[in-house]
Design an enzyme around this catalytic site. Structure first.
Site, PDB file in Angstrom:
ATOM      1  CG  ASP A  80      -2.277   0.606   0.952  1.00 17.02           C
ATOM      2  OD1 ASP A  80      -2.390   1.414   0.002  1.00 17.02           O
ATOM      3  OD2 ASP A  80      -3.233   0.291   1.685  1.00 17.02           O
ATOM      4  CG  ASP A 137      -9.163   2.058  -0.368  1.00 16.78           C
ATOM      5  OD1 ASP A 137      -8.588   1.019  -0.744  1.00 16.78           O
ATOM      6  OD2 ASP A 137      -8.581   2.967   0.241  1.00 16.78           O
TER       7      ASP A 137
END
Length: 708
Positions: A444, A508
């Site tokens: 990430d 997301d």
């Protein structure tokens, strides 16, 4: 222009013709020419209008203001204030089977330019790169180094992409008749806002019609894309990595290269363009490990437990996941020392022994015993000030030391230009992968970059290059480990990062309705098998919208599928739904991950999103019809499916739909919904099927199979 100055490149459907007499001018880029263009190219010699310069000035792959080109040049720089208007002349040209390499020089400025232009003959994708070398004694400062491709005057519309967090890959269009269009990204990664790609085309081009020219800059940092229309009507696309002031300085013998620019032309709309890009990515970009060519189905723990890590409970989650058919189990954020929220501990990549008193091994062993592989979340480029690492090395931040940099997601960025930082990170990641049986990293990068300083100088470009090097080194040490590129969702997705990773996370946002648009925008340049697509919880964590399992399941089907929730807490009904769509995805996974994707135009485009994946042999297809809003009219016209064999007969059947699809808001659906239908490929493409009536925020999945 002479025949000796012409270079021709030809693919399956595309031809390129260049004149290299003065720079490298792209004379033609379009539909494949059957006859040799050399003897006919003089027909493209332009007039020279009155009131301008007295000779024609070409727009080359490296436009030069020094030749009298009054538009954006390809190079801006100087050597201590001098040599700021270079002009390159041809030195040598190297002919390769797949393209050309041109060497040009400015003997006054002592600059050497290497231009590589390749055409992949199978996919019709071209790639372009410049490398500039300073052969002079004085340091040469490069402010800009851009790639340029000309397109015909009939290219009058531009399709570009915009977005934000949980709303990536949205589409917009502009007319390009005067001036042009420009987008910039200065956020330190590919960005949610301006994915580095765009398409120009003829008036009203769409998925199946019109000429289109698509480009993608393979760079995971700051960038600029522009489409310019000159006063004489000529048009060009320009792409570049953006440099901070003073960031690129070349000593004698040093070089700088642009990112690769990938581009493709289609004479038959966007679907064909996308298929060409997909083919190129599959054959030349993706590097799956031998053990993972079949894309394993995921469960990611993030929306299930967030920072609440209890090993026994996580093992229960793994057991439930395995029962539903999950093949890879990934523990997300919260596993490392002191990480109880998003305000601390980034950089302390050691297992939290308070949460895991017996270590991580029992959890991994349990996951493996269920027949799944194990993955772990990391965010290596980041650091929290509330961390042991920062307390030990406060100078390791990527920063300008005399300023108070704002946080993003309560965190800062590590300076990878420091060798000690780079080697420390590599050692920590290597230790994790060596100690534990980890086959997958979710990598990430959750914040944007402000003041990327290294010892007072701008270092954004170097930071991106060091990320590439870090992943390359790690994969060399652990070639069986796969990596997902995630950056708060879709913030780092491009072909260059994809050379090093095997999956990307487009957003997301797991809301099925929003995902319909996100995944559609994503599909223009990327194939389905690298697109993380998860079935989330019934109540979306990002939008609070509620969606039934069928809408969520069908939406997630056309990607690299997974689930993101806590399966222990889900009802038996929901778990049965997850199991159903997991099994369905596995059944058709080979088709989804190898077939040709078509975005199908419908008769009610404001209310429906329709996609199909057609097998390479054209004997099987899956079609997804998503009803995103109330139908515009009481009936929604016909469903037409392209990509099939015209004379082949096919069986059409419904294989997934909402529970109330065949009753409720309609007296009766079309007969084929109940009985199936046997139709030719020609009929399916030209006449089609009467569209059923669908509830808003619902979906239908069709299977089309050849009969014989």
């Amino acid at each position: 222009m002479t025949e000796k100055s012409l270079v021709s490149l030809t693919g399956q459907k595309t031809s390129l013709l260049l004149n290299i007499a003065e720079g490298a001018e792209l004379l033609y880029w379009g539909k494949k020419l059957q006859a040799s263009p050399d003897a006919q190219a003089r027909a493209l010699s332009r007039a020279v209008p009155y009131g301008r310069l007295d000779s024609d000035v070409p727009v080359t792959l490296m436009p030069e203001s020094g030749r009298g080109l009054f538009s954006s040049p390809g190079l801006e720089g100087h050597a201590q204030g001098k040599h700021w208007s270079p002009v390159f002349t041809l030195k040598t040209i190297e002919h390769l089977d797949s393209g050309i390499v041109i060497y040009s020089e400015d003997s006054v400025a002592k600059l050497l330019l290497k231009t590589e232009l390749m055409l992949d003959k199978e996919s019709d994708v071209i790639k372009l790169c410049h490398t500039l070398t300073n052969n002079g004694e004085a340091r040469y400062t490069v402010n800009r180094l851009a790639l340029t491709l000309t397109v015909p005057e009939r290219a009058s519309e531009c399709l570009s992409f915009y977005g934000r967090w949980v709303h990536e890959f949205q589409q917009q269009r502009q007319v390009i008749q005067h001036g042009g269009y420009q987008q910039e990204n200065r956020r330190g990664r590919t960005s949610h806002e301006h994915f580095p790609a765009l398409v120009v085309g003829t008036n009203a081009f769409n998925e199946t019609c019109g000429e289109v020219w698509g480009v993608h800059l393979a760079w995971s940092g700051n960038h600029r894309l522009r489409v310019d229309v000159k006063a004489d009507g000529r048009r060009f696309i320009q792409a570049e990595a953006l440099y901070y002031p003073g960031e690129i300085e070349l000593a004698q013998g040093e070089s700088v290269s642009t990112p690769w620019l990938y581009a493709s032309y289609s004479a038959s709309g966007l679907n064909s363009m996308s298929q060409q890009f997909h083919r190129y990515v599959r054959e030349h970009i993706l590097r799956f490990s031998p053990a993972e060519k079949v894309r394993p189905l995921h469960l990611n723990t993030w929306e299930g437990i967030y920072f609440d890590h209890r090993p026994e409970y996580i093992m229960q989650m793994a057991s439930e996941a395995a029962k539903m058919g999950v093949e890879r189990f990934i523990i997300d954020d919260g596993w490392f020392r002191g990480r109880n929220d998003d305000k601390a501990a980034l950089g302390d990549w050691y297992l939290d022994e308070q949460k895991y008193p017996h270590g991580l091994e029992p959890v991994i062993e349990h996951v493996l015993a269920q027949g799944m592989t194990f993955g772990l979340w990391v965010e290596p480029e980041m650091i929290s000030k509330n961390s042991d690492l920062y307390r030990q090395h406060p100078d390791w931040l990527l920063q300008l030391a005399d300023y108070d940099q704002p946080t993003g997601r309560n965190q800062y960025v590590l300076d990878l230009s420091r060798d000690e930082v780079f080697e420390w990170l590599l050692a920590r990641l290597d230790s994790l992968l060596s100690q534990y049986q980890i086959s997958y990293l979710k990598w990430d990068m959750n914040r944007e970059v402000v003041q990327p300083g290294h010892l007072g100088r701008a270092a954004q470009t170097r930071q991106v290059e060091r990320v590439y090097q870090l992943i390359d080194r790690l994969r060399a040490q652990h070639p069986q480990v796969e990596i997902e590129s995630c950056a708060a969702g879709g913030g780092r997705i491009d072909y260059e990062i994809l050379k090093r990773t095997q999956r990307v996370w487009p957003s997301d946002n797991n809301d099925a309705l929003e995902r319909q648009f996100i995944q559609r925008g994503f599909s223009y340049f990327f194939p389905p098998e690298i697109m993380g697509a998860h079935i989330g919880a019934r109540h979306s964590h990002s939008t609070r919208r509620v969606a039934d399992i069928h809408f969520r399941g069908i939406t997630a089907l056309f990607g690299h599928m997974g689930i993101e929730l806590d399966p222990v807490k889900e009802s038996e009904e929901e778990k049965a739904g997850f199991s159903h769509y997991i099994a369905l995805h596995k059944q058709y996974r080979s088709l989804i991950h190898s077939g040709d994707l078509y975005r199908l135009p419908g008769d009610d485009p404001a209310a429906q999103v329709i996609s199909a994946i057609v097998a390479k042999d054209q004997r099987q297809a899956l079609v997804s019809v998503a009803q995103i809003a109330m139908p515009t009219w009481a009936l929604s016209g016909a469903l037409r499916v392209t990509g099939l064999l015209a004379q082949q007969r096919y069986r059409v059947s419904v294989i997934a739909c909402a529970d109330n699809f065949r009753q409720g808001i309609v007296n009766t659906q079309p007969a084929w919904v109940y009985e199936g239908a046997e139709l030719s490929g020609e009929w399916l493409e030209q006449a089609g099927l009467a569209m059923p009536v669908l509830d808003p925020e619902s979906a239908l999945l069709l299977l089309i199979e050849a009969i014989n």
